[in-house]
Motif scaffolding. Structure first.
Motif, PDB file in Angstrom:
ATOM      1  N   ASP A 132       0.813  -1.214   0.000  1.00 28.76           N
ATOM      2  CA  ASP A 132       0.000   0.000   0.000  1.00 28.76           C
ATOM      3  C   ASP A 132       0.849   1.269   0.000  1.00 28.76           C
ATOM      4  O   ASP A 132       0.351   2.340  -0.301  1.00 28.76           O
ATOM      5  CB  ASP A 132      -0.927   0.024   1.221  1.00 28.76           C
ATOM      6  N   PHE A 133       2.129   1.145   0.366  1.00 25.33           N
ATOM      7  CA  PHE A 133       2.972   2.327   0.538  1.00 25.33           C
ATOM      8  C   PHE A 133       4.263   2.254  -0.268  1.00 25.33           C
ATOM      9  O   PHE A 133       5.319   2.693   0.195  1.00 25.33           O
ATOM     10  CB  PHE A 133       3.301   2.527   2.023  1.00 25.33           C
ATOM     11  N   ILE A 134       4.170   1.712  -1.487  1.00 25.87           N
ATOM     12  CA  ILE A 134       5.351   1.642  -2.350  1.00 25.87           C
ATOM     13  C   ILE A 134       4.981   2.034  -3.773  1.00 25.87           C
ATOM     14  O   ILE A 134       3.822   1.969  -4.168  1.00 25.87           O
ATOM     15  CB  ILE A 134       5.997   0.233  -2.354  1.00 25.87           C
ATOM     16  N   ALA A 135       5.992   2.423  -4.506  1.00 25.40           N
ATOM     17  CA  ALA A 135       5.879   2.593  -5.955  1.00 25.40           C
ATOM     18  C   ALA A 135       6.848   1.585  -6.562  1.00 25.40           C
ATOM     19  O   ALA A 135       7.925   1.346  -6.013  1.00 25.40           O
ATOM     20  CB  ALA A 135       6.255   4.011  -6.365  1.00 25.40           C
ATOM     21  N   ASN A 154      -0.430  -0.369  -8.499  1.00 28.74           N
ATOM     22  CA  ASN A 154      -0.456  -1.528  -7.597  1.00 28.74           C
ATOM     23  C   ASN A 154      -1.587  -2.507  -7.910  1.00 28.74           C
ATOM     24  O   ASN A 154      -1.542  -3.656  -7.477  1.00 28.74           O
ATOM     25  CB  ASN A 154      -0.451  -1.113  -6.125  1.00 28.74           C
ATOM     26  N   SER A 155      -2.567  -2.109  -8.701  1.00 29.61           N
ATOM     27  CA  SER A 155      -3.627  -3.048  -9.096  1.00 29.61           C
ATOM     28  C   SER A 155      -3.107  -4.098 -10.084  1.00 29.61           C
ATOM     29  O   SER A 155      -3.759  -5.114 -10.309  1.00 29.61           O
ATOM     30  CB  SER A 155      -4.820  -2.303  -9.704  1.00 29.61           C
ATOM     31  N   CYS A 156      -1.936  -3.865 -10.664  1.00 29.55           N
ATOM     32  CA  CYS A 156      -1.324  -4.806 -11.617  1.00 29.55           C
ATOM     33  C   CYS A 156      -0.401  -5.820 -10.942  1.00 29.55           C
ATOM     34  O   CYS A 156       0.028  -6.775 -11.586  1.00 29.55           O
ATOM     35  CB  CYS A 156      -0.517  -4.054 -12.670  1.00 29.55           C
ATOM     36  N   PHE A 157      -0.085  -5.625  -9.672  1.00 31.07           N
ATOM     37  CA  PHE A 157       0.898  -6.469  -9.002  1.00 31.07           C
ATOM     38  C   PHE A 157       0.501  -7.944  -9.009  1.00 31.07           C
ATOM     39  O   PHE A 157       1.349  -8.811  -9.160  1.00 31.07           O
ATOM     40  CB  PHE A 157       1.130  -6.037  -7.558  1.00 31.07           C
TER      41      PHE A 157
END
Length: 69
Positions: A33-36, A46-49
């Protein structure tokens, strides 16, 4: 089980071929939630992770977002 060698923040890391980017980040103890994340020179949402899977020689750069004041 087969492995891929990927590079996370410049360091070689062996991971299972079936690992998603999200699996890898959680395994490495990143709070997703807290990374790029830059994946092979492309910034990922982050929805692609969860549907991005590791390939040999992939490069992943993780930037931790911190707050302060």
């Amino acid at each position: 089980m087969k492995y891929n060698t990927v590079f996370v923040n410049g360091q070689a890391f062996n991971c299972y071929q079936s690992m998603s980017l999200k699996d890898l980040l959680i395994y490495l103890d990143f709070n997703t939630d807290f990374i790029a994340v830059e994946y092979n020179n492309e910034i990922l949402d982050n929805s692609c992770f969860h549907n991005t899977f590791m390939q040999p020689q992939d490069t992943i750069d993780v930037i931790t977002i911190v707050g302060g004041g």
